[in-house]
Design a protein around this motif. Sequence first.
Motif, mmCIF file in Angstrom:
data_model
loop_
_atom_site.group_PDB
_atom_site.id
_atom_site.type_symbol
_atom_site.label_atom_id
_atom_site.label_comp_id
_atom_site.label_asym_id
_atom_site.label_seq_id
_atom_site.Cartn_x
_atom_site.Cartn_y
_atom_site.Cartn_z
ATOM 1 N N UNK B 132 -12.689 5.492 -5.730
ATOM 2 C CA UNK B 132 -12.475 6.575 -5.712
ATOM 3 C C UNK B 132 -11.945 7.168 -3.647
ATOM 4 N N UNK B 133 -13.154 7.877 -3.500
ATOM 5 C CA UNK B 133 -12.945 8.091 -2.579
ATOM 6 C C UNK B 133 -12.333 6.670 -0.904
ATOM 7 N N UNK B 134 -13.329 5.977 -1.273
ATOM 8 C CA UNK B 134 -12.950 4.171 -0.671
ATOM 9 C C UNK B 134 -11.326 3.875 -0.906
ATOM 10 N N UNK B 135 -11.194 4.352 -1.891
ATOM 11 C CA UNK B 135 -9.989 4.007 -2.536
ATOM 12 C C UNK B 135 -8.680 4.132 -1.515
ATOM 13 N N UNK B 136 -9.021 5.540 -1.911
ATOM 14 C CA UNK B 136 -7.646 6.200 -1.353
ATOM 15 C C UNK B 136 -7.898 6.358 0.049
ATOM 16 N N UNK B 137 -9.171 6.396 0.697
ATOM 17 C CA UNK B 137 -8.964 5.606 2.506
ATOM 18 C C UNK B 137 -7.988 4.231 2.252
ATOM 19 N N UNK B 138 -8.725 3.297 2.176
ATOM 20 C CA UNK B 138 -7.996 2.210 2.237
ATOM 21 C C UNK B 138 -6.728 2.391 2.254
ATOM 22 N N UNK B 139 -6.009 2.726 1.023
ATOM 23 C CA UNK B 139 -4.466 2.760 1.089
ATOM 24 C C UNK B 139 -3.827 4.033 2.103
ATOM 25 N N UNK B 140 -4.537 4.579 2.839
ATOM 26 C CA UNK B 140 -4.374 5.449 3.606
ATOM 27 C C UNK B 140 -4.014 4.254 4.766
ATOM 28 N N UNK B 141 -4.795 3.845 4.670
ATOM 29 C CA UNK B 141 -5.048 2.518 6.198
ATOM 30 C C UNK B 141 -4.048 1.297 6.138
ATOM 31 N N UNK B 142 -3.713 1.490 4.724
ATOM 32 C CA UNK B 142 -3.002 0.678 4.643
ATOM 33 C C UNK B 142 -1.398 1.167 4.580
ATOM 34 N N UNK B 143 -1.348 2.356 5.033
ATOM 35 C CA UNK B 143 0.554 2.938 4.719
ATOM 36 C C UNK B 143 0.765 3.247 3.407
ATOM 37 N N UNK B 144 -0.486 3.276 1.852
ATOM 38 C CA UNK B 144 0.223 3.310 0.918
ATOM 39 C C UNK B 144 -0.098 4.688 -0.033
ATOM 40 N N UNK B 145 -0.739 5.440 1.074
ATOM 41 C CA UNK B 145 -1.839 7.017 0.460
ATOM 42 C C UNK B 145 0.082 7.541 -0.463
ATOM 43 N N UNK B 146 0.791 7.305 0.106
ATOM 44 C CA UNK B 146 2.111 8.842 -0.201
ATOM 45 C C UNK B 146 2.775 7.787 -2.149
ATOM 46 N N UNK B 147 2.325 6.562 -1.528
ATOM 47 C CA UNK B 147 2.735 5.942 -3.323
ATOM 48 C C UNK B 147 1.948 5.147 -3.894
ATOM 49 N N UNK B 148 1.063 6.190 -3.791
ATOM 50 C CA UNK B 148 -0.604 6.274 -5.026
ATOM 51 C C UNK B 148 0.164 5.956 -6.149
ATOM 52 N N UNK B 149 0.618 6.979 -6.455
ATOM 53 C CA UNK B 149 0.689 6.837 -8.771
ATOM 54 C C UNK B 149 2.190 6.511 -8.872
ATOM 55 N N UNK B 150 2.715 5.351 -7.815
ATOM 56 C CA UNK B 150 4.150 4.638 -8.082
ATOM 57 C C UNK B 150 3.265 3.265 -9.082
ATOM 58 N N UNK B 151 4.547 2.616 -9.887
ATOM 59 C CA UNK B 151 3.937 1.483 -10.384
ATOM 60 C C UNK B 151 3.770 0.117 -9.671
ATOM 61 N N UNK B 152 3.251 -0.761 -9.615
ATOM 62 C CA UNK B 152 3.007 -1.616 -8.467
ATOM 63 C C UNK B 152 4.405 -2.922 -8.974
ATOM 64 N N UNK B 153 4.846 -3.238 -9.452
ATOM 65 C CA UNK B 153 5.466 -3.877 -10.017
ATOM 66 C C UNK B 153 7.151 -3.611 -9.017
ATOM 67 N N UNK B 154 7.452 -2.221 -9.299
ATOM 68 C CA UNK B 154 8.286 -1.557 -8.729
ATOM 69 C C UNK B 154 8.137 -1.772 -7.189
ATOM 70 N N UNK B 155 7.005 -1.179 -6.276
ATOM 71 C CA UNK B 155 7.081 -1.306 -5.021
ATOM 72 C C UNK B 155 7.910 -2.913 -3.930
#
Lengths: 325, 264, 287
Positions: B132-155
């Motif tokens: 979980x920690x690493x996932x959040x780090x990765x999302x932050x790195x890719x600039x997706x952290x705010x979108x973490x609870x969005x449905x992937x197909x709707x991005x």
Amino acid sequence: MQKNNSSKFYGFLIITLAFIGLPFLLSEYHRDVAITLLINFILVSSFRLITTMGGWSLAHIPLMGLGAYTSAILTRYYGWPFWITLPTGGAVAALISWVMSFPLVRIKGFAFFIASFAAGEAMRLAWTRIRYPFGGHRGIVMIPVPNEIIIPGLFSINFYDSIPYYYLTFLITGVSLIILYRIDESRIGYTLKAIEMEDRIVNSVGIKATQYKMISFVIGAFFAGIAGVVFAHRYQSIDPSAFGFLTTLYLIVWVLFGGTKTFIGPLLGVTVLTIVQILLRNLAEWLPMVYGFILIVTVLFLPEGLEGLPRKVRKLWKLYNPKVK
Amino acid sequence: MIEKYFLNVEGLFKSFGKNLVVHDIDLKLEQGEIRGLIGPNGAGKTTLFNLISGFLTPNKGKIVWQGKNITGSAPSTIVKNGIARTFQLDVLLKDMTVLQNVLIGHHLHVNIGVIAQLLGLGKVKEKEKEAMRMSLELLEFMGLLELKNEIAGELPHGHQRSLGIAIALATEPKLLMLDEPITGMNSVEALNTMKKIKCLREKGITILIVEHNMRAVMSTCDKLTVINFGQKIAEGPPENVCENSLVIEAYLGSPDDEDDLILC
Amino acid sequence: MELILQTIANGLIASAFYAIIAVGLSLTFGVMNTVNYAHGEFYMIGAYTVWQLYAIHHWPFFLAVGIATILVGLLGIIVERIIFRPVRGKALSSFIISVGMVFIIQVFVARMWGVGHVKPVPAVFKGALDIFGVTIGWQRVIILPSAVIVFLGFFYFLRNSKWGRALRAVALDSEAASLYGINVNKCAAIALGIGSAMAGLAGALMAPIMSVTPYMGHSVIWTCFVVVIVGGAGNIKGTIIAALVFGYLNTIVSTIFDSTVASIVSSVFMLTFLSIRPQGILGYAEK
């Protein structure tokens, strides 16, 4: 999030308490229906586990039968106690399903359907053909009820009566559902859903999809076997026709009607349809027709099942009341 | 013989029916480089990706990874060995949230056997927390952290691309193969992504990119490999490759019209 | 020796019987990618029509067969419009929706004409064919030329008629076909119409030697599903080959043991075959 969890907890608590109080409110006939409903809870939930990986197995009911036959034979002919044959029945169903899974997990889509049916049917036909120990067409009768529990000086529980058997079933169902729920919420559950959704991603992150499919098939079969054991010792007689295709179809109707996206969906489906069944008791010959209509209407208008209903209603509501937010 | 290349692809052939899609391709990657793989549509780039990542089996030739022959291994084995890939189309777990996508990507990290997971043995909880920690780090790195609870197909497409890279990174690869990572992104997003790719190299990840945006490829890659009709036609530093007449011909059909090359 | 010849003849007839029903099923699967579980019920309705017209009202047998075939074909077209069109292309949904239809048809037929009593249909052709010591009742023999005529006509239709070519195009890629201006809805209706008519024909022809009950479709449909899958779903030639394989397998094992063992052997054979060759005998692609 917090609020959601606590409302979930209270909902769970209320339903549990309702099921604990239930047998005292019911007649003998309805108590039997309630026991069957609890057994069906195990069936639909374990079936849902298999559907999460994308395969609608038509071997589920025959595997339930395998659990029933295993326990019936071991208790009736070899004198094993119920408490040991209960897990044994599940284990034998799991073992055979493991063997079946070798061809099955390699087959996709519609062919999986037909192949799983063929696998289950081959097993069921073997029971009709082999007189000993399966009893051929007539099956096995006089299956003993679970051994009495006696605590000297305090009390004894006799499982001939429906109330003790209800609570026994309740306990087994409860434990099974908790385990199945935990699997669903665990990484295994998510991995299975991911396999169904997009197997390229799953492959590319190092998941061995076939292995997971096998696991879900085997775990599902284990609980089907358990359901079979509980079934066999309540009705005390089983025969191959009880585990035929008609029963499989009912299982599909329950699960489909409830919806497979959430854990609660299939449980809801089987509950509602059991109530329908009670209401239509006097029209038993017409029941399949009612089920047929329910199936068609569900597929056409409610593809997500009952669990999708609130979303659908909300959508319609918004459509007709555009101002309300 | 000591293998001197990080990844060494030798004499690879792949045909579908009578169509020879990959024809005697060699590809040698050194550790830490960013390599661009370019060529016209249908040149066989994606097929080459599929061959290296184990989604397809070559008819002939071998793929040696860090001195180990991995030709014909299953995709799951190849990822385990440290080669991750993304997909050209937006191949994602579309009905799951962004965070769940990346968590699934951490499969190898958490994986301690299904039975152990079932019984809750070992360090399941600990590992899940770490994932979980690493996932959040990765999302932050890719600039997706705010979108973490969005449905992937709707991005939007650009974000879906970034998510694809995040999933691949979750497998902790040593070699990352990106199939058109910035197609469908606007220029700002594209620039950001290319920066991140350079940043990954700083972290020690070797990178192989297929991309049509020549400007991005030229500015990021150390070396380019050009293929056409399943064959390698040029290889070298971007400036040299750009002047290669075979390459110009492949892209334009004839050397007269040089409009597209303005991109260089 | 005579037993072997007899088995060969019986196997051929069983194969022809399965082939007629399975090819209809395979056609609907190939063109629409829908799975029609009610195909067995169409077969049953064919048999009931012959019972009603020929056995009760004493119409000429072949007139009754013709009417049954057309009637079931029309039923197929109606069902395509109402039930299958919304779920076209979805194997699971179409299977389930057709299961719903089976429930309704079975209850309807059972309520209309009663359960339990087999509907007697007197044999049309008395006596039996005797060659090389092989004996087959004439009633069974007629399935063979019928199958040959049906398949020749069907292949001619697929190859040479406008709609036949359209069907093949839709089976290959329905999206591309619709881009080329082919009316996919009409193709689906034609496919289901022809497919159902084949089931109706088989039921009508076999009515005098089968037990006509509301549930007679069930025993046939699964074997035919197996045949379709092993043949390579949607592949007509593969289906016919698979029908021969399973027709003979069933006949041989039934002759040596009994029909239950034959079903078990068929199932196990199918599973083994599919685990080695999941795409079926000829694969999905070649149509």
